[in-house]
Scaffold this motif. Structure first.
Motif, PDB file in Angstrom:
ATOM      1  N   GLU A 138       0.827  -1.208   0.000  1.00 18.59           N
ATOM      2  CA  GLU A 138       0.000   0.000   0.000  1.00 18.59           C
ATOM      3  C   GLU A 138       0.864   1.261   0.000  1.00 18.59           C
ATOM      4  O   GLU A 138       0.596   2.213  -0.754  1.00 18.59           O
ATOM      5  CB  GLU A 138      -0.930   0.010   1.216  1.00 18.59           C
ATOM      6  CG  GLU A 138      -2.026  -1.044   1.201  1.00 18.59           C
ATOM      7  CD  GLU A 138      -3.242  -0.628   0.372  1.00 18.59           C
ATOM      8  OE1 GLU A 138      -3.112   0.274  -0.478  1.00 18.59           O
ATOM      9  OE2 GLU A 138      -4.318  -1.217   0.596  1.00 18.59           O
ATOM     10  N   GLY A 141       2.546   1.795  -3.277  1.00 23.16           N
ATOM     11  CA  GLY A 141       1.582   2.267  -4.256  1.00 23.16           C
ATOM     12  C   GLY A 141       1.313   3.751  -4.125  1.00 23.16           C
ATOM     13  O   GLY A 141       1.131   4.457  -5.115  1.00 23.16           O
ATOM     14  N   ARG A 186      -4.741  -5.157  -7.386  1.00 21.43           N
ATOM     15  CA  ARG A 186      -5.049  -3.754  -7.687  1.00 21.43           C
ATOM     16  C   ARG A 186      -3.818  -2.987  -8.136  1.00 21.43           C
ATOM     17  O   ARG A 186      -3.857  -2.247  -9.127  1.00 21.43           O
ATOM     18  CB  ARG A 186      -5.649  -3.091  -6.447  1.00 21.43           C
ATOM     19  CG  ARG A 186      -6.178  -1.683  -6.680  1.00 21.43           C
ATOM     20  CD  ARG A 186      -6.347  -0.951  -5.386  1.00 21.43           C
ATOM     21  NE  ARG A 186      -5.059  -0.647  -4.766  1.00 21.43           N
ATOM     22  CZ  ARG A 186      -4.885  -0.506  -3.451  1.00 21.43           C
ATOM     23  NH1 ARG A 186      -5.883  -0.675  -2.614  1.00 21.43           N
ATOM     24  NH2 ARG A 186      -3.683  -0.225  -2.971  1.00 21.43           N
ATOM     25  N   GLU A 187      -2.711  -3.170  -7.430  1.00 15.62           N
ATOM     26  CA  GLU A 187      -1.494  -2.437  -7.777  1.00 15.62           C
ATOM     27  C   GLU A 187      -0.907  -2.912  -9.101  1.00 15.62           C
ATOM     28  O   GLU A 187      -0.355  -2.124  -9.866  1.00 15.62           O
ATOM     29  CB  GLU A 187      -0.455  -2.582  -6.659  1.00 15.62           C
ATOM     30  CG  GLU A 187      -0.825  -1.867  -5.375  1.00 15.62           C
ATOM     31  CD  GLU A 187      -1.059  -0.381  -5.586  1.00 15.62           C
ATOM     32  OE1 GLU A 187      -0.241   0.258  -6.271  1.00 15.62           O
ATOM     33  OE2 GLU A 187      -2.063   0.141  -5.073  1.00 15.62           O
ATOM     34  N   THR A 188      -1.029  -4.202  -9.369  1.00 16.05           N
ATOM     35  CA  THR A 188      -0.561  -4.727 -10.660  1.00 16.05           C
ATOM     36  C   THR A 188      -1.383  -4.145 -11.796  1.00 16.05           C
ATOM     37  O   THR A 188      -0.839  -3.717 -12.828  1.00 16.05           O
ATOM     38  CB  THR A 188      -0.655  -6.264 -10.676  1.00 16.05           C
ATOM     39  OG1 THR A 188       0.146  -6.803  -9.623  1.00 16.05           O
ATOM     40  CG2 THR A 188      -0.171  -6.824 -12.010  1.00 16.05           C
ATOM     41  N   LEU A 189      -2.696  -4.102 -11.611  1.00 15.80           N
ATOM     42  CA  LEU A 189      -3.573  -3.523 -12.628  1.00 15.80           C
ATOM     43  C   LEU A 189      -3.275  -2.044 -12.826  1.00 15.80           C
ATOM     44  O   LEU A 189      -3.255  -1.542 -13.960  1.00 15.80           O
ATOM     45  CB  LEU A 189      -5.035  -3.721 -12.217  1.00 15.80           C
ATOM     46  CG  LEU A 189      -6.092  -3.184 -13.190  1.00 15.80           C
ATOM     47  CD1 LEU A 189      -5.985  -3.885 -14.542  1.00 15.80           C
ATOM     48  CD2 LEU A 189      -7.486  -3.362 -12.604  1.00 15.80           C
ATOM     49  N   ARG A 190      -3.011  -1.349 -11.726  1.00 16.42           N
ATOM     50  CA  ARG A 190      -2.697   0.082 -11.809  1.00 16.42           C
ATOM     51  C   ARG A 190      -1.445   0.323 -12.649  1.00 16.42           C
ATOM     52  O   ARG A 190      -1.396   1.239 -13.478  1.00 16.42           O
ATOM     53  CB  ARG A 190      -2.515   0.652 -10.403  1.00 16.42           C
ATOM     54  CG  ARG A 190      -2.112   2.112 -10.378  1.00 16.42           C
ATOM     55  CD  ARG A 190      -1.951   2.617  -8.960  1.00 16.42           C
ATOM     56  NE  ARG A 190      -3.223   2.626  -8.246  1.00 16.42           N
ATOM     57  CZ  ARG A 190      -3.344   2.915  -6.957  1.00 16.42           C
ATOM     58  NH1 ARG A 190      -2.267   3.186  -6.235  1.00 16.42           N
ATOM     59  NH2 ARG A 190      -4.529   2.925  -6.388  1.00 16.42           N
ATOM     60  N   ARG A 191      -0.437  -0.509 -12.446  1.00 20.70           N
ATOM     61  CA  ARG A 191       0.796  -0.362 -13.235  1.00 20.70           C
ATOM     62  C   ARG A 191       0.558  -0.680 -14.703  1.00 20.70           C
ATOM     63  O   ARG A 191       1.113  -0.031 -15.589  1.00 20.70           O
ATOM     64  CB  ARG A 191       1.897  -1.261 -12.671  1.00 20.70           C
ATOM     65  CG  ARG A 191       2.478  -0.773 -11.356  1.00 20.70           C
ATOM     66  CD  ARG A 191       3.771  -1.487 -11.037  1.00 20.70           C
ATOM     67  NE  ARG A 191       3.541  -2.904 -10.781  1.00 20.70           N
ATOM     68  CZ  ARG A 191       3.271  -3.414  -9.588  1.00 20.70           C
ATOM     69  NH1 ARG A 191       3.186  -2.618  -8.538  1.00 20.70           N
ATOM     70  NH2 ARG A 191       3.088  -4.703  -9.429  1.00 20.70           N
ATOM     71  N   GLU A 195      -2.051   3.975 -14.326  1.00 20.41           N
ATOM     72  CA  GLU A 195      -2.552   4.899 -13.311  1.00 20.41           C
ATOM     73  C   GLU A 195      -1.416   5.231 -12.379  1.00 20.41           C
ATOM     74  O   GLU A 195      -0.654   4.376 -11.968  1.00 20.41           O
ATOM     75  CB  GLU A 195      -3.692   4.255 -12.525  1.00 20.41           C
ATOM     76  CG  GLU A 195      -4.298   5.178 -11.483  1.00 20.41           C
ATOM     77  CD  GLU A 195      -5.447   4.514 -10.749  1.00 20.41           C
ATOM     78  OE1 GLU A 195      -6.009   3.558 -11.302  1.00 20.41           O
ATOM     79  OE2 GLU A 195      -5.757   4.946  -9.641  1.00 20.41           O
ATOM     80  N   ASP A 196      -1.297   6.521 -12.031  1.00 21.14           N
ATOM     81  CA  ASP A 196      -0.102   6.910 -11.290  1.00 21.14           C
ATOM     82  C   ASP A 196      -0.423   7.661 -10.022  1.00 21.14           C
ATOM     83  O   ASP A 196      -0.497   7.103  -8.946  1.00 21.14           O
ATOM     84  CB  ASP A 196       0.804   7.748 -12.211  1.00 21.14           C
ATOM     85  CG  ASP A 196       2.188   7.948 -11.627  1.00 21.14           C
ATOM     86  OD1 ASP A 196       2.934   8.775 -12.167  1.00 21.14           O
ATOM     87  OD2 ASP A 196       2.505   7.295 -10.621  1.00 21.14           O
ATOM     88  N   THR A 198      -1.900   9.587  -6.871  1.00 23.29           N
ATOM     89  CA  THR A 198      -3.044   9.475  -5.982  1.00 23.29           C
ATOM     90  C   THR A 198      -3.228  10.781  -5.236  1.00 23.29           C
ATOM     91  O   THR A 198      -2.323  11.596  -5.141  1.00 23.29           O
ATOM     92  CB  THR A 198      -2.821   8.341  -4.954  1.00 23.29           C
ATOM     93  OG1 THR A 198      -1.577   8.559  -4.291  1.00 23.29           O
ATOM     94  CG2 THR A 198      -2.790   6.987  -5.647  1.00 23.29           C
TER      95      THR A 198
END
Length: 210
Positions: A138, A141, A186-191, A195-196, A198
């Motif tokens: 977290e 991220g 979630r973090e894998t999908l964000r990368r 998505e960067d 927050t």
């Protein structure tokens, strides 16, 4: 038949992953003191041991300041200080309280905002051993440029290599593993989707100058 085979394979992978996760948790408790960092952060939990560990590191000059993230809004500085062994002067001078976080994701946002406000690039992260893998995910991220050093507080009931035999420990480890997988996904999908940034959390309460 193919569907059942697929389900069986997925289930086996999940089970192997659970035991690998549990082994990682059981080996997280540090054998040596961490190297010095800019700051120290403690994520609140069911006991004060995480906070006590962070303050001890502060006393050893392992960081300039401590952030206690996720403090209950009804708790006052004096009350928290009374539960923490060590120097009241050091607590009042160099410990900041964060009241905004309500979960681990909120902790990460609060920690990222605090580190940015102090221009810190390295942190020692203090939380329970079972909570550490998800906490690091977290925080990374929320603040990918921070260098994080884990300092895990041991959970005695999880030290047993047969943790899976007791319902309480099996439930705790399994639940934390599922939460970890959710954050990892979630973090894998964000990368993957790029998505960067927050939205930063409000800055924590500053300790009064001594």
């Amino acid at each position: 038949m193919k569907f059942l085979t697929l389900v069986g394979i997925v289930g086996l992978i999940w089970l192997v992953g659970l035991f690998a996760f549990a082994d990682r948790v059981r080996n997280l408790t540090p054998a040596v003191e961490p190297a010095q960092a800019d700051g120290i952060v403690a994520l609140t939990g069911p006991s004060t041991e995480r906070i006590n560990a962070a303050v001890r590191l502060l006393e050893q000059d392992k960081g300039e300041r401590v952030l206690i993230s996720g403090v209950n809004r009804e708790v006052r500085r004096q009350e928290l200080n009374a539960l923490t062994p060590g120097s009241s002067r050091l607590f009042n001078c160099c410990v900041d309280l964060g009241f905004e976080a309500e979960d681990t994701g909120g902790n990460a946002q609060e920690i990222a905002a605090w580190a940015a406000s102090k221009n810190y690039t390295s942190l020692i992260v203090v939380t329970s051993d079972y909570h550490m893998p998800r906490s690091l995910l977290e925080i990374r991220g929320a603040a990918p440029d921070l260098t994080l050093t884990p300092y895990a507080v041991s959970t005695p009931s999880l030290d047993n290599s047969r943790w899976w035999r007791a319902a309480v420990t099996a439930r705790r480890m399994t639940l934390e593993y599922m939460k970890y997988l959710a954050v990892l996904g979630r973090e894998t999908l964000r990368r993957v989707i790029g998505e960067d940034e927050t939205v930063p959390a409000p800055s924590p309460e500053e300790a009064p100058a001594s």
